[in-house]
Every structure is written in C-alpha cells, then in structure tokens.
Design a protein around this motif. Structure first.
Motif, PDB file in Angstrom:
ATOM      1  N   ALA A 177       4.455  -0.066  -3.186  1.00 51.44           N
ATOM      2  CA  ALA A 177       3.763   0.877  -4.157  1.00 51.44           C
ATOM      3  C   ALA A 177       3.004   1.957  -3.585  1.00 51.44           C
ATOM      4  CB  ALA A 177       2.853  -0.046  -5.114  1.00 51.44           C
ATOM      5  N   ASP A 178       2.213   1.658  -2.421  1.00 50.41           N
ATOM      6  CA  ASP A 178       1.561   2.706  -1.653  1.00 50.41           C
ATOM      7  C   ASP A 178       2.475   3.768  -1.095  1.00 50.41           C
ATOM      8  OD1 ASP A 178      -0.880   1.569  -2.381  1.00 50.41           O
ATOM      9  OD2 ASP A 178      -1.156   0.769  -0.496  1.00 50.41           O
ATOM     10  N   THR A 179       3.940   3.266  -0.837  1.00 58.18           N
ATOM     11  CA  THR A 179       4.944   4.159  -0.061  1.00 58.18           C
ATOM     12  C   THR A 179       5.292   5.296  -1.309  1.00 58.18           C
ATOM     13  OG1 THR A 179       5.367   2.566   1.495  1.00 58.18           O
ATOM     14  CG2 THR A 179       7.219   4.455   0.871  1.00 58.18           C
ATOM     15  N   ILE A 180       5.517   4.870  -2.427  1.00 57.91           N
ATOM     16  CA  ILE A 180       6.150   5.514  -3.569  1.00 57.91           C
ATOM     17  C   ILE A 180       4.800   6.262  -3.988  1.00 57.91           C
ATOM     18  CG2 ILE A 180       6.899   5.351  -5.781  1.00 57.91           C
ATOM     19  CD1 ILE A 180       8.785   4.372  -3.767  1.00 57.91           C
ATOM     20  N   ALA A 217       6.978   8.928  13.474  1.00 60.62           N
ATOM     21  CA  ALA A 217       6.178   8.425  12.430  1.00 60.62           C
ATOM     22  C   ALA A 217       7.109   7.890  11.335  1.00 60.62           C
ATOM     23  CB  ALA A 217       5.381   9.525  11.952  1.00 60.62           C
ATOM     24  N   LEU A 218       8.208   8.490  10.954  1.00 53.60           N
ATOM     25  CA  LEU A 218       8.927   8.061   9.578  1.00 53.60           C
ATOM     26  C   LEU A 218       9.634   6.807   9.957  1.00 53.60           C
ATOM     27  CD1 LEU A 218      10.095   9.032   6.978  1.00 53.60           C
ATOM     28  CD2 LEU A 218      12.086  10.101   8.235  1.00 53.60           C
ATOM     29  N   ALA A 219       9.976   6.640  11.230  1.00 56.22           N
ATOM     30  CA  ALA A 219      10.551   5.150  11.718  1.00 56.22           C
ATOM     31  C   ALA A 219       9.661   4.191  11.432  1.00 56.22           C
ATOM     32  CB  ALA A 219      11.236   5.300  13.276  1.00 56.22           C
ATOM     33  N   ALA A 220       8.342   4.239  11.843  1.00 58.04           N
ATOM     34  CA  ALA A 220       7.338   3.403  11.528  1.00 58.04           C
ATOM     35  C   ALA A 220       7.269   3.189  10.056  1.00 58.04           C
ATOM     36  CB  ALA A 220       6.058   3.793  12.277  1.00 58.04           C
ATOM     37  N   ASP A 221       7.182   4.033   9.508  1.00 57.08           N
ATOM     38  CA  ASP A 221       6.910   4.129   7.889  1.00 57.08           C
ATOM     39  C   ASP A 221       8.235   3.117   7.269  1.00 57.08           C
ATOM     40  OD1 ASP A 221       4.691   5.443   7.885  1.00 57.08           O
ATOM     41  OD2 ASP A 221       5.648   7.308   7.184  1.00 57.08           O
ATOM     42  N   LEU A 222       9.359   3.372   7.715  1.00 49.52           N
ATOM     43  CA  LEU A 222      10.522   2.635   7.449  1.00 49.52           C
ATOM     44  C   LEU A 222      10.507   1.129   7.719  1.00 49.52           C
ATOM     45  CD1 LEU A 222      13.370   5.296   8.073  1.00 49.52           C
ATOM     46  CD2 LEU A 222      12.678   4.516   5.600  1.00 49.52           C
ATOM     47  N   GLY A 223      10.040   1.088   9.028  1.00 45.78           N
ATOM     48  CA  GLY A 223       9.817  -0.319   9.384  1.00 45.78           C
ATOM     49  C   GLY A 223       8.806  -1.225   8.480  1.00 45.78           C
ATOM     50  N   ASP A 224       7.760  -0.546   8.430  1.00 43.56           N
ATOM     51  CA  ASP A 224       6.627  -1.121   7.244  1.00 43.56           C
ATOM     52  C   ASP A 224       7.254  -1.443   5.900  1.00 43.56           C
ATOM     53  OD1 ASP A 224       5.006  -0.917   9.240  1.00 43.56           O
ATOM     54  OD2 ASP A 224       3.966   0.816   8.632  1.00 43.56           O
ATOM     55  N   ALA A 244       8.086  -5.283   4.415  1.00 40.34           N
ATOM     56  CA  ALA A 244       7.574  -5.771   3.293  1.00 40.34           C
ATOM     57  C   ALA A 244       8.673  -6.273   2.370  1.00 40.34           C
ATOM     58  CB  ALA A 244       6.856  -4.627   2.456  1.00 40.34           C
ATOM     59  N   LEU A 245       9.989  -5.656   2.349  1.00 46.73           N
ATOM     60  CA  LEU A 245      10.914  -6.207   1.351  1.00 46.73           C
ATOM     61  C   LEU A 245      11.707  -7.243   1.805  1.00 46.73           C
ATOM     62  CD1 LEU A 245      12.389  -2.668   0.353  1.00 46.73           C
ATOM     63  CD2 LEU A 245      11.123  -4.250  -0.946  1.00 46.73           C
ATOM     64  N   ARG A 246      11.637  -7.562   3.331  1.00 55.32           N
ATOM     65  CA  ARG A 246      12.031  -8.848   3.692  1.00 55.32           C
ATOM     66  C   ARG A 246      11.439 -10.013   3.218  1.00 55.32           C
ATOM     67  NH1 ARG A 246      12.273  -5.581   8.694  1.00 55.32           N
ATOM     68  NH2 ARG A 246      14.478  -5.426   9.427  1.00 55.32           N
ATOM     69  N   ALA A 247      10.118  -9.950   2.801  1.00 56.39           N
ATOM     70  CA  ALA A 247       9.524 -11.058   2.049  1.00 56.39           C
ATOM     71  C   ALA A 247       8.492 -10.502   1.037  1.00 56.39           C
ATOM     72  CB  ALA A 247       8.389 -11.743   3.246  1.00 56.39           C
ATOM     73  N   PRO A 248       9.109 -10.025   0.022  1.00 54.51           N
ATOM     74  CA  PRO A 248       8.429  -9.325  -1.166  1.00 54.51           C
ATOM     75  C   PRO A 248       7.538 -10.067  -1.936  1.00 54.51           C
ATOM     76  CG  PRO A 248      10.688  -9.745  -1.671  1.00 54.51           C
ATOM     77  CD  PRO A 248      10.536 -10.354  -0.234  1.00 54.51           C
ATOM     78  N   ASP A 249       7.468 -11.425  -1.924  1.00 56.55           N
ATOM     79  CA  ASP A 249       6.590 -12.395  -2.372  1.00 56.55           C
ATOM     80  C   ASP A 249       5.327 -12.625  -1.554  1.00 56.55           C
ATOM     81  OD1 ASP A 249       8.171 -12.573  -4.850  1.00 56.55           O
ATOM     82  OD2 ASP A 249       9.292 -14.093  -3.941  1.00 56.55           O
ATOM     83  N   GLU A 250       5.330 -12.109  -0.218  1.00 53.95           N
ATOM     84  CA  GLU A 250       4.275 -12.227   0.512  1.00 53.95           C
ATOM     85  C   GLU A 250       3.065 -11.295   0.132  1.00 53.95           C
ATOM     86  OE1 GLU A 250       3.726 -14.386   3.190  1.00 53.95           O
ATOM     87  OE2 GLU A 250       5.564 -15.299   2.683  1.00 53.95           O
ATOM     88  N   PRO A 251       1.829 -11.933   0.604  1.00 54.55           N
ATOM     89  CA  PRO A 251       0.501 -11.071   0.134  1.00 54.55           C
ATOM     90  C   PRO A 251       0.682  -9.701   0.722  1.00 54.55           C
ATOM     91  CG  PRO A 251       0.047 -13.262   0.692  1.00 54.55           C
ATOM     92  CD  PRO A 251       1.498 -13.113   0.962  1.00 54.55           C
TER      93      PRO A 251
END
Length: 374
Positions: free
Chosen positions: A278-281, A253-260, A264-271
């Motif tokens: 923010a939801d992770t934090i 489950a943690l690996a899936a969260d890290l993947g998400d 997101a950070l690979r394309a931080p400007d994507e919708p």
C-alpha cells in the motif's frame, strides 16, 4: 506544422538574426531546421550522411551548407559518441559563432572538451526535452519543441550575448529556457528520462515470450507504460553509457524498492506485507502529483470516460459539445476497445466542471462509462 501554425509563425519576426548552421540532420536537427525555416531564418544543414542530408533538404528543413557560410549560431545535433569532436571542430571553424549542442548528456562532452584544452568561450551546452520514438529526418516535426523545457547550461564566464542567442533559439522554437548546471541536468534526466527508458524496455521485454492470449488483454495502461520502449537501441547505448553514474544510483534504489515489494508479496499474509504494498502505491500517487501538468501547474483534475463510436466525426462532435457546455479539456487519453466498434475517451477536467460535463453530455445522448467519483 498545421497551416494556421505556419501562418502564425511567419507573421512574427524571429529573435535570431542571421544564418543558423545545423550539424546533424536527424530528428532533432531537422526539427529545429523546420521550425526556424518557417520563421524565415536562413538554415544551413550539414551531415556526414549524404542520404540523410538530401532527405532533410527535400523535406524543407533548410539548405545545403556552403563553404562561405558565416553563421551566428551553430547547433550540433549528432550522436553522443561524436558530440565533443564535432563541437571542437565547429568552434575552430567558426570562431565568431555561438556553438551549442542538443545532446541529452551535458557533463561528459564538457569534460572531454576541457581535457583537450578547447577554447569554450563561445560554447554553451543545451538540451531540448523533446523528441519522438522514431528518428531521422523523415520523422522531424517543427512543433515538437512547443511548450517543452530547453535546458541551457551556462557558466560564470558565458558572455551575456552568447547566452541570449541560445535562449533566442529556444524561444523561437516555442520552448521554455531553463538554466541548470551540467551536473544538475544529467542527474535530472537520469530520473525523468533515462531510467524510465530502461524501465519501459525491461517491461516490454517481458512481452517477447508472453502467450498471444495475454497480450490480447493489453489496455491503454500497459501501452502508456511501454510507449518509449520503441526507441532506437543504438542511440540509447550511447546515452546511457555517457550518463552511467546517475542512472546506476537510481537503478540501485529502484532495485531495492522492487526487492521490498517482492518480499512482501512472497508472504502477503505476514504482518506488514500489505502495508508495504500500500505504501508503494501511495508513494507513487504522491510522486505523480508532483509532475507538472498543463501550463506547468501541479493540479489534480477529475476524469470522465466517454464511449465514442468508431465512426468519422465523433471526436469532433464530442469536443464541440464540451465547448458548448463551457467545459475545457485539460487532458485526453484515447483507448480502443479490442473487437468493439467504439473507443473510450478519458477526459480530464477541473473538479468544478465534472458534474456539468457528465450531465450535459448524457442529456445529449453520450454514454459515460465512468467518472472519478464512481
């Protein structure tokens, strides 16, 4: 233990009456021995390592076990890979004694003993949620159990008297008995102990090849996050192997969260990318708030950070003046500023005391680096 703590301990009668045999004179076994000895309990120590046993005895954790001992309680404090063997041996050798163990995994030894057909009438698995990064008799301390949970894994056939003996052990050591099934226990410690160990180790492992300049920027946050990475690999290989299934569930489950988050950070400007981060934090904020705080309370405190000169007596003066201001220190973290002759004391107080603490300390000449409200 401090002198005042020892004096207080000796002033009250122990709940356990009779000899307590401890098999395994490492950190937990010796720490139990120190605490019980301070209460006047007769502690008989045994260990397969003569050097470890002599060291534990020399430090005052108990006496050497004798052939004619008749213990009322046997505490098995040995590595996980031999826990079941030693429990079975002690049950056979002392059929009238209650036998417990303090291994950090409860289901695996119980399954092994049942498969062997061992008589488990007087066996009760238990686990104190206490310890240190350092191991061995030399690192033992009588106070590591104070205020900590002590899980007791009873079943429907556990004699009430036997249960009372194990709970008495926990209470004599200042711990809080908590009843759980072995399965509940193993899943719980996978989440709050075993996976955190792996996460800390994996993060600290990134430091091995890091430039010295990067490590020179390390502050208290990264030290807090990786503190337990100093633990012994030999012991953790056994613990994680014995509790593999629950640990793997959480790691997946943690690996899936890290993947998400990575996506997101690979394309931080994507919708939606910033919302994912923010939801992770925010979810982390919510999780931290659920952790029991002082006295088991789920309470939010406010913080002030005080600059403290790196000279003798300054922390004592700070605490003394907070006491004069009628401000109770709910929690404390210290951080030394690299290359500077001062440290930072992050002090947690109840919300209503923050303003009084800040104004009172400033009027006494203390420098406040920051507060929750900044």
């Amino acid at each position: 233990m401090t002198e005042s703590t020892l004096t207080s301990a000796r002033a009250r009668a122990p709940r356990i009456q009779g000899t307590v045999r401890i098999v395994g004179a490492g950190l937990l076994g010796s720490s139990i021995g120190h605490a019980l000895t301070a209460l006047g309990v007769d502690v008989a120590l045994d260990d397969t390592s003569p050097a470890q046993l002599r060291l534990a005895i020399d430090y005052g954790a108990g006496r050497r076990a004798a052939d004619d001992d008749a213990p009322v309680l046997v505490v098995v404090a040995v590595p996980p890979d031999v826990t079941a063997d030693v429990i079975q041996r002690e049950l056979s050798r002392f059929p009238h004694a209650v036998v417990t163990d303090v291994a950090s995994v409860k289901l695996e030894p119980l399954r092994t003993l049942r498969e062997r057909g061992a008589d488990l009438t007087h066996y009760i698995g238990s686990h104190p949620l206490a310890g240190r990064e350092r191991g061995g008799a030399i690192a033992a301390r009588a106070d590591i159990f104070i205020g900590r949970p002590w899980v007791v894994c009873r079943d429907g056939e556990t004699p009430p008297g036997d249960l009372a003996v194990v709970e008495a052990l926990a209470l004599d050591l200042g711990a809080t008995p908590v009843e759980m099934s072995p399965d509940e226990h193993d899943r719980a410690v996978a989440l709050v102990s075993h996976v955190p160990q792996l996460v800390a180790s994996l993060l600290a492992g990134r430091f091995v090849d890091a430039p010295e300049g990067s490590l020179g920027l390390a502050g208290q946050g990264v030290r807090d996050t990786t503190r337990i990475a100093a633990s012994a690999p030999e012991l953790w290989v056994q613990i994680l192997g014995a509790n593999a299934a629950p640990v793997v569930d959480i790691l997946d489950a943690l690996a899936a969260d890290l993947g998400d988050v990575a996506d997101a950070l690979r394309a931080p400007d994507e919708p939606g990318a910033r919302r994912t981060v923010a939801d992770t934090i925010r979810r982390g904020n919510d999780g931290v708030e659920r952790l029991p705080g002082k006295h088991g309370q789920n309470r939010r405190f406010e913080q002030l950070v005080v600059m403290v000169d790196d000279t003798p007596g300054q922390l004592g003066r700070l605490f003394g003046e907070l006491g004069e201001l009628d401000v109770n220190v709910e929690d404390l973290r210290l951080e030394h500023s690299p290359g500077a002759q001062f440290g930072l004391a992050e002090i947690s107080v109840v919300p209503g005391a923050l303003r009084r603490a800040v104004e009172g300390l400033e009027s006494r000449g203390w420098k406040i680096a920051s507060t929750t409200n900044d």
